[in-house]
Motif scaffolding. Structure first.
Motif, PDB file in Angstrom:
ATOM      1  N   ALA A 185       2.204  31.927  71.000  1.00 17.80           N
ATOM      2  CA  ALA A 185       3.127  32.961  71.460  1.00 17.80           C
ATOM      3  C   ALA A 185       4.421  32.934  70.651  1.00 17.80           C
ATOM      4  CB  ALA A 185       3.426  32.767  72.949  1.00 17.80           C
ATOM      5  N   PHE A 186       4.946  31.732  70.412  1.00 13.52           N
ATOM      6  CA  PHE A 186       6.174  31.605  69.623  1.00 13.52           C
ATOM      7  C   PHE A 186       5.961  32.128  68.209  1.00 13.52           C
ATOM      8  CE2 PHE A 186       8.928  29.393  66.667  1.00 13.52           C
ATOM      9  CZ  PHE A 186      10.173  29.534  67.243  1.00 13.52           C
ATOM     10  N   ASP A 187       4.831  31.778  67.609  1.00 13.36           N
ATOM     11  CA  ASP A 187       4.583  32.207  66.237  1.00 13.36           C
ATOM     12  C   ASP A 187       4.418  33.720  66.147  1.00 13.36           C
ATOM     13  OD1 ASP A 187       4.794  29.690  65.115  1.00 13.36           O
ATOM     14  OD2 ASP A 187       2.667  29.236  65.373  1.00 13.36           O
ATOM     15  N   LEU A 188       3.788  34.342  67.125  1.00 12.96           N
ATOM     16  CA  LEU A 188       3.660  35.793  67.114  1.00 12.96           C
ATOM     17  C   LEU A 188       5.013  36.465  67.296  1.00 12.96           C
ATOM     18  CD1 LEU A 188       0.367  36.526  69.103  1.00 12.96           C
ATOM     19  CD2 LEU A 188       0.778  36.785  66.657  1.00 12.96           C
ATOM     20  N   ALA A 189       5.883  35.855  68.110  1.00  9.18           N
ATOM     21  CA  ALA A 189       7.231  36.400  68.273  1.00  9.18           C
ATOM     22  C   ALA A 189       8.012  36.309  66.962  1.00  9.18           C
ATOM     23  CB  ALA A 189       7.961  35.655  69.386  1.00  9.18           C
ATOM     24  N   ALA A 190       7.879  35.178  66.271  1.00  9.73           N
ATOM     25  CA  ALA A 190       8.549  35.021  64.981  1.00  9.73           C
ATOM     26  C   ALA A 190       7.976  35.994  63.960  1.00  9.73           C
ATOM     27  CB  ALA A 190       8.410  33.586  64.487  1.00  9.73           C
ATOM     28  N   TRP A 310      14.413  33.896  67.278  1.00 13.17           N
ATOM     29  CA  TRP A 310      13.109  33.231  67.284  1.00 13.17           C
ATOM     30  C   TRP A 310      12.991  32.212  66.151  1.00 13.17           C
ATOM     31  CZ3 TRP A 310      10.271  33.354  71.499  1.00 13.17           C
ATOM     32  CH2 TRP A 310      10.510  34.404  72.407  1.00 13.17           C
ATOM     33  N   GLY A 311      14.021  31.393  66.067  1.00 10.78           N
ATOM     34  CA  GLY A 311      14.051  30.321  65.072  1.00 10.78           C
ATOM     35  C   GLY A 311      14.997  30.641  63.941  1.00 10.78           C
ATOM     36  N   THR A 312      15.946  29.758  63.704  1.00 10.27           N
ATOM     37  CA  THR A 312      16.905  29.957  62.624  1.00 10.27           C
ATOM     38  C   THR A 312      16.233  29.758  61.265  1.00 10.27           C
ATOM     39  OG1 THR A 312      17.550  27.626  62.585  1.00 10.27           O
ATOM     40  CG2 THR A 312      18.767  29.090  64.097  1.00 10.27           C
ATOM     41  N   PRO A 313      16.856  30.229  60.182  1.00 14.75           N
ATOM     42  CA  PRO A 313      16.297  29.955  58.855  1.00 14.75           C
ATOM     43  C   PRO A 313      16.106  28.465  58.600  1.00 14.75           C
ATOM     44  CG  PRO A 313      17.950  31.684  58.701  1.00 14.75           C
ATOM     45  CD  PRO A 313      18.008  31.163  60.107  1.00 14.75           C
ATOM     46  N   ALA A 314      17.048  27.642  59.068  1.00 13.28           N
ATOM     47  CA  ALA A 314      16.927  26.201  58.862  1.00 13.28           C
ATOM     48  C   ALA A 314      15.688  25.650  59.562  1.00 13.28           C
ATOM     49  CB  ALA A 314      18.179  25.492  59.371  1.00 13.28           C
TER      50      ALA A 314
END
Length: 334
Positions: A185-190, A310-314
């Protein structure tokens, strides 16, 4: 890898593009930022009727059962038109975060907070259902609970209204749904966020090209100057290099063991390209580019907000690095 969408996939994206062209999406976005959600909710209903909210919900649960490729195509269109609302949360994250995604086919507005990467729930004040993922894990572990909107927080993007959320504390099965695959789910959001960024970047470039063709300085269009041509060409190259990574991640998200790495690579690349497009757009538009009244501001501020969503560049760069280091170590052992 060479990837070209099928005719059916192109047609699907074209239908959404045509719908949004005739729906005053920018009016809805400005109204949403001003606190008037009625035009945005009307647009939400029209997109839900096209199946966007239930795009990746499995057919067995009443959804369309589309692949991450169709998801990326849809969200690129949403980004190109600056459509407001918690679309990533409803259409990308929750279909896999909930063990039973069947209710998602009703077209209702839903949102979710996933600390630490997404600590606030987007548009929780207008969502009919609000959720909180308690651990914020991206590896598939954790629990999802129903929640309510708390204190609001401002975003650089006025169309992104952020809220703290608090678990309802109810013990009913309805209020505490079973979690699905939170990692996927997280990866699809990203992935959906990356597609939005690519769509924003394409719109910024298109508007910049149109502007430099009609803006005259010293008796000629400013687009005829080499410096401006080169600046916009750099943006075109960046977007064209980001697109294959997005498609590769969409294909990988269907079940590859390298899903996390590929999605993170796409998120970083699309974010960098879109941010470059926003900087170039500001530069070629000059002083007028900094005014909130210009529609350009809707995409510039959205890009700035989505870069860290949904996740910073870092975080995503670290995931790519960890995957490569791990693969290298495995090869050494062999």
């Amino acid at each position: 890898m060479r990837f070209t969408p099928s005719d059916e996939q192109r047609d699907f994206a074209a239908v959404l593009d045509t719908l949004l062209d005739g729906s005053d999406a920018l009016v809805a976005a400005r109204a949403w930022a001003a606190g008037d959600t009625a035009p945005g909710l009307k647009l939400w209903s029209r997109l839900a009727e096209q199946g966007v909210s239930a795009l990746v919900v499995p057919e067995r649960a009443g959804g369309l059962g589309a692949t991450p490729v169709e998801l990326a195509l849809a969200f690129e269109v949403l980004g190109r038109h600056a459509v407001p609302g918690p679309w990533v949360e409803t259409a990308a994250y929750l279909p896999h975060a909930l063990a039973d995604p069947g209710p998602l086919t009703d077209g209702a507005v839903r949102t979710v907070a996933v600390p630490p990467h997404t600590p606030y729930a987007l548009d929780a004040d207008v969502a009919e259902h609000v959720f909180l993922v308690s651990t914020g894990s991206t590896d598939g572990a954790g629990a999802i609970r129903a929640a309510t909107a708390g204190n609001p927080h401002r975003s650089v993007d006025g169309t992104r209204r952020l809220f703290e959320v608090v678990s309802t504390g109810s013990t009913t099965e309805t209020e505490h749904p079973e979690p699905g695959d939170l990692g996927r789910a997280f990866d699809l959001a990203a992935l959906a966020t990356a597609a939005q960024l690519l769509g924003c970047g394409e719109r910024l470039l298109a508007d910049s090209v149109a502007y430099v063709k009609q803006r005259r300085q010293f008796g000629r269009e400013i687009g005829s100057y080499q410096a401006i041509k080169h600046r916009l060409a750099d943006v075109r190259i960046a977007l064209d290099f980001a697109r294959p990574l997005l498609w590769g991640a969409a294909l990988s998200a269907a079940g590859s063991v390298d899903r996390a790495r590929d999605v993170s690579a796409a998120k970083v690349s699309c974010a960098d390209a879109a941010y470059l497009a926003s900087r170039a757009a500001l530069q070629v538009h000059g002083a007028v580019g900094y005014t909130a009244e210009l529609d350009l501001s809707l995409w510039i501020t959205k890009v700035r907000a989505l870069v860290g969503a949904w996740g910073t560049p870092a975080f995503h760069r670290a995931r790519v690095l960890d995957s490569l280091v791990s693969a290298g170590s495995t090869n050494e052992v062999r």
